[in-house]
Design a protein around this motif. Structure first.
Motif, PDB file in Angstrom:
ATOM      1  N   LEU A   5       0.823  -1.208   0.000  1.00 50.31           N
ATOM      2  CA  LEU A   5       0.000   0.000   0.000  1.00 50.31           C
ATOM      3  C   LEU A   5       0.859   1.260   0.000  1.00 50.31           C
ATOM      4  O   LEU A   5       0.595   2.203  -0.753  1.00 50.31           O
ATOM      5  CB  LEU A   5      -0.944   0.000   1.199  1.00 50.31           C
ATOM      6  CG  LEU A   5      -1.854   1.213   1.331  1.00 50.31           C
ATOM      7  CD1 LEU A   5      -2.751   1.328   0.097  1.00 50.31           C
ATOM      8  CD2 LEU A   5      -2.692   1.115   2.587  1.00 50.31           C
ATOM      9  N   SER A   6       1.909   1.285   0.811  1.00 47.81           N
ATOM     10  CA  SER A   6       2.758   2.478   0.849  1.00 47.81           C
ATOM     11  C   SER A   6       3.522   2.646  -0.461  1.00 47.81           C
ATOM     12  O   SER A   6       3.732   3.766  -0.929  1.00 47.81           O
ATOM     13  CB  SER A   6       3.719   2.431   2.036  1.00 47.81           C
ATOM     14  OG  SER A   6       4.595   1.342   1.922  1.00 47.81           O
ATOM     15  N   ALA A   7       3.922   1.538  -1.089  1.00 52.30           N
ATOM     16  CA  ALA A   7       4.590   1.629  -2.392  1.00 52.30           C
ATOM     17  C   ALA A   7       3.627   2.145  -3.447  1.00 52.30           C
ATOM     18  O   ALA A   7       3.992   2.990  -4.275  1.00 52.30           O
ATOM     19  CB  ALA A   7       5.156   0.275  -2.803  1.00 52.30           C
ATOM     20  N   ALA A   8       2.387   1.675  -3.427  1.00 55.28           N
ATOM     21  CA  ALA A   8       1.387   2.146  -4.385  1.00 55.28           C
ATOM     22  C   ALA A   8       1.086   3.625  -4.165  1.00 55.28           C
ATOM     23  O   ALA A   8       0.936   4.393  -5.129  1.00 55.28           O
ATOM     24  CB  ALA A   8       0.115   1.319  -4.265  1.00 55.28           C
ATOM     25  N   ASN A   9       1.010   4.040  -2.914  1.00 53.59           N
ATOM     26  CA  ASN A   9       0.774   5.454  -2.623  1.00 53.59           C
ATOM     27  C   ASN A   9       1.936   6.320  -3.095  1.00 53.59           C
ATOM     28  O   ASN A   9       1.736   7.408  -3.624  1.00 53.59           O
ATOM     29  CB  ASN A   9       0.534   5.662  -1.125  1.00 53.59           C
ATOM     30  CG  ASN A   9      -0.812   5.149  -0.684  1.00 53.59           C
ATOM     31  OD1 ASN A   9      -1.740   5.031  -1.481  1.00 53.59           O
ATOM     32  ND2 ASN A   9      -0.929   4.830   0.592  1.00 53.59           N
ATOM     33  N   ALA A  10       3.153   5.838  -2.904  1.00 51.25           N
ATOM     34  CA  ALA A  10       4.323   6.591  -3.363  1.00 51.25           C
ATOM     35  C   ALA A  10       4.337   6.689  -4.879  1.00 51.25           C
ATOM     36  O   ALA A  10       4.656   7.739  -5.445  1.00 51.25           O
ATOM     37  CB  ALA A  10       5.605   5.926  -2.863  1.00 51.25           C
ATOM     38  N   TYR A  11       3.972   5.592  -5.544  1.00 47.54           N
ATOM     39  CA  TYR A  11       3.913   5.601  -7.003  1.00 47.54           C
ATOM     40  C   TYR A  11       2.844   6.583  -7.487  1.00 47.54           C
ATOM     41  O   TYR A  11       3.079   7.351  -8.422  1.00 47.54           O
ATOM     42  CB  TYR A  11       3.630   4.190  -7.515  1.00 47.54           C
ATOM     43  CG  TYR A  11       3.603   4.085  -9.012  1.00 47.54           C
ATOM     44  CD1 TYR A  11       4.782   4.157  -9.744  1.00 47.54           C
ATOM     45  CD2 TYR A  11       2.412   3.925  -9.708  1.00 47.54           C
ATOM     46  CE1 TYR A  11       4.772   4.068 -11.122  1.00 47.54           C
ATOM     47  CE2 TYR A  11       2.394   3.841 -11.087  1.00 47.54           C
ATOM     48  CZ  TYR A  11       3.569   3.907 -11.782  1.00 47.54           C
ATOM     49  OH  TYR A  11       3.559   3.827 -13.145  1.00 47.54           O
ATOM     50  N   ALA A  12       1.684   6.578  -6.842  1.00 47.22           N
ATOM     51  CA  ALA A  12       0.606   7.511  -7.216  1.00 47.22           C
ATOM     52  C   ALA A  12       1.044   8.955  -6.983  1.00 47.22           C
ATOM     53  O   ALA A  12       0.734   9.845  -7.787  1.00 47.22           O
ATOM     54  CB  ALA A  12      -0.654   7.197  -6.423  1.00 47.22           C
ATOM     55  N   LYS A  13       1.779   9.185  -5.915  1.00 46.26           N
ATOM     56  CA  LYS A  13       2.277  10.533  -5.621  1.00 46.26           C
ATOM     57  C   LYS A  13       3.251  10.987  -6.708  1.00 46.26           C
ATOM     58  O   LYS A  13       3.199  12.131  -7.156  1.00 46.26           O
ATOM     59  CB  LYS A  13       2.974  10.534  -4.257  1.00 46.26           C
ATOM     60  CG  LYS A  13       3.533  11.873  -3.852  1.00 46.26           C
ATOM     61  CD  LYS A  13       4.210  11.771  -2.499  1.00 46.26           C
ATOM     62  CE  LYS A  13       4.963  13.031  -2.167  1.00 46.26           C
ATOM     63  NZ  LYS A  13       5.746  12.909  -0.945  1.00 46.26           N
ATOM     64  N   MET A  14       4.119  10.073  -7.156  1.00 51.93           N
ATOM     65  CA  MET A  14       5.066  10.423  -8.209  1.00 51.93           C
ATOM     66  C   MET A  14       4.342  10.683  -9.528  1.00 51.93           C
ATOM     67  O   MET A  14       4.719  11.569 -10.286  1.00 51.93           O
ATOM     68  CB  MET A  14       6.106   9.306  -8.391  1.00 51.93           C
ATOM     69  CG  MET A  14       7.087   9.207  -7.249  1.00 51.93           C
ATOM     70  SD  MET A  14       7.985  10.719  -6.938  1.00 51.93           S
ATOM     71  CE  MET A  14       8.856  10.904  -8.468  1.00 51.93           C
ATOM     72  N   GLN A  15       3.290   9.907  -9.812  1.00 53.37           N
ATOM     73  CA  GLN A  15       2.508  10.135 -11.022  1.00 53.37           C
ATOM     74  C   GLN A  15       1.864  11.510 -10.978  1.00 53.37           C
ATOM     75  O   GLN A  15       1.863  12.234 -11.966  1.00 53.37           O
ATOM     76  CB  GLN A  15       1.418   9.080 -11.182  1.00 53.37           C
ATOM     77  CG  GLN A  15       1.894   7.787 -11.754  1.00 53.37           C
ATOM     78  CD  GLN A  15       0.738   6.843 -12.004  1.00 53.37           C
ATOM     79  OE1 GLN A  15      -0.213   6.797 -11.239  1.00 53.37           O
ATOM     80  NE2 GLN A  15       0.828   6.092 -13.079  1.00 53.37           N
ATOM     81  N   LYS A  16       1.319  11.845  -9.827  1.00 54.57           N
ATOM     82  CA  LYS A  16       0.660  13.147  -9.675  1.00 54.57           C
ATOM     83  C   LYS A  16       1.681  14.267  -9.834  1.00 54.57           C
ATOM     84  O   LYS A  16       1.419  15.270 -10.485  1.00 54.57           O
ATOM     85  CB  LYS A  16      -0.010  13.222  -8.308  1.00 54.57           C
ATOM     86  CG  LYS A  16      -0.888  14.415  -8.114  1.00 54.57           C
ATOM     87  CD  LYS A  16      -1.502  14.368  -6.721  1.00 54.57           C
ATOM     88  CE  LYS A  16      -2.918  14.841  -6.762  1.00 54.57           C
ATOM     89  NZ  LYS A  16      -3.532  14.842  -5.443  1.00 54.57           N
ATOM     90  N   ALA A  17       2.866  14.095  -9.249  1.00 56.22           N
ATOM     91  CA  ALA A  17       3.911  15.114  -9.343  1.00 56.22           C
ATOM     92  C   ALA A  17       4.402  15.278 -10.778  1.00 56.22           C
ATOM     93  O   ALA A  17       4.751  16.376 -11.208  1.00 56.22           O
ATOM     94  CB  ALA A  17       5.080  14.767  -8.425  1.00 56.22           C
TER      95      ALA A  17
END
Length: 104
Positions: A5-17
């Motif tokens: 979950l934390s890896a997916a959240n980090a990936y989503a954050k990078m996509q958003k950035a």
């Protein structure tokens, strides 16, 4: 330890950035936007920058120019960034191994 979950959240954050649409399947890069490689480069440069910031904060604290809480916060951010990079690396290796196991 990094959870899925934390890896997916980090990936989503990078996509958003990076300004990448988080629609289903990810799709091809839109004109003017980078692909997965650019996303990885951005993540790596962010990890390097947070590590340098932590080192600077440590040096400043040794010289008496920074508070201990600032050092702890910078080190925590660098550790989190490194864990994210390692989680992405582990997933890439896992995907590669899965592809290698596929019958031709």
């Amino acid at each position: 330890m990094i959870t899925a979950l934390s890896a997916a959240n980090a990936y989503a954050k990078m996509q958003k950035a990076a300004g990448i649409d988080a629609g289903l399947g990810g799709g091809a890069p839109v004109q003017g936007q980078g692909g997965f490689g650019d996303l990885l480069k951005a993540a790596m440069s962010d990890a390097v920058q947070t590590s340098r910031t932590a080192e600077t904060q440590i040096a400043n604290q040794v010289q008496g120019k920074a508070e201990l809480i600032d050092v702890v916060t910078a080190i925590s951010a660098a550790e989190h960034s490194l864990e994210t990079v390692m989680a992405v690396r582990d997933q890439v290796i896992s995907a590669y191994q899965e592809i290698m196991r596929m019958p031709i």
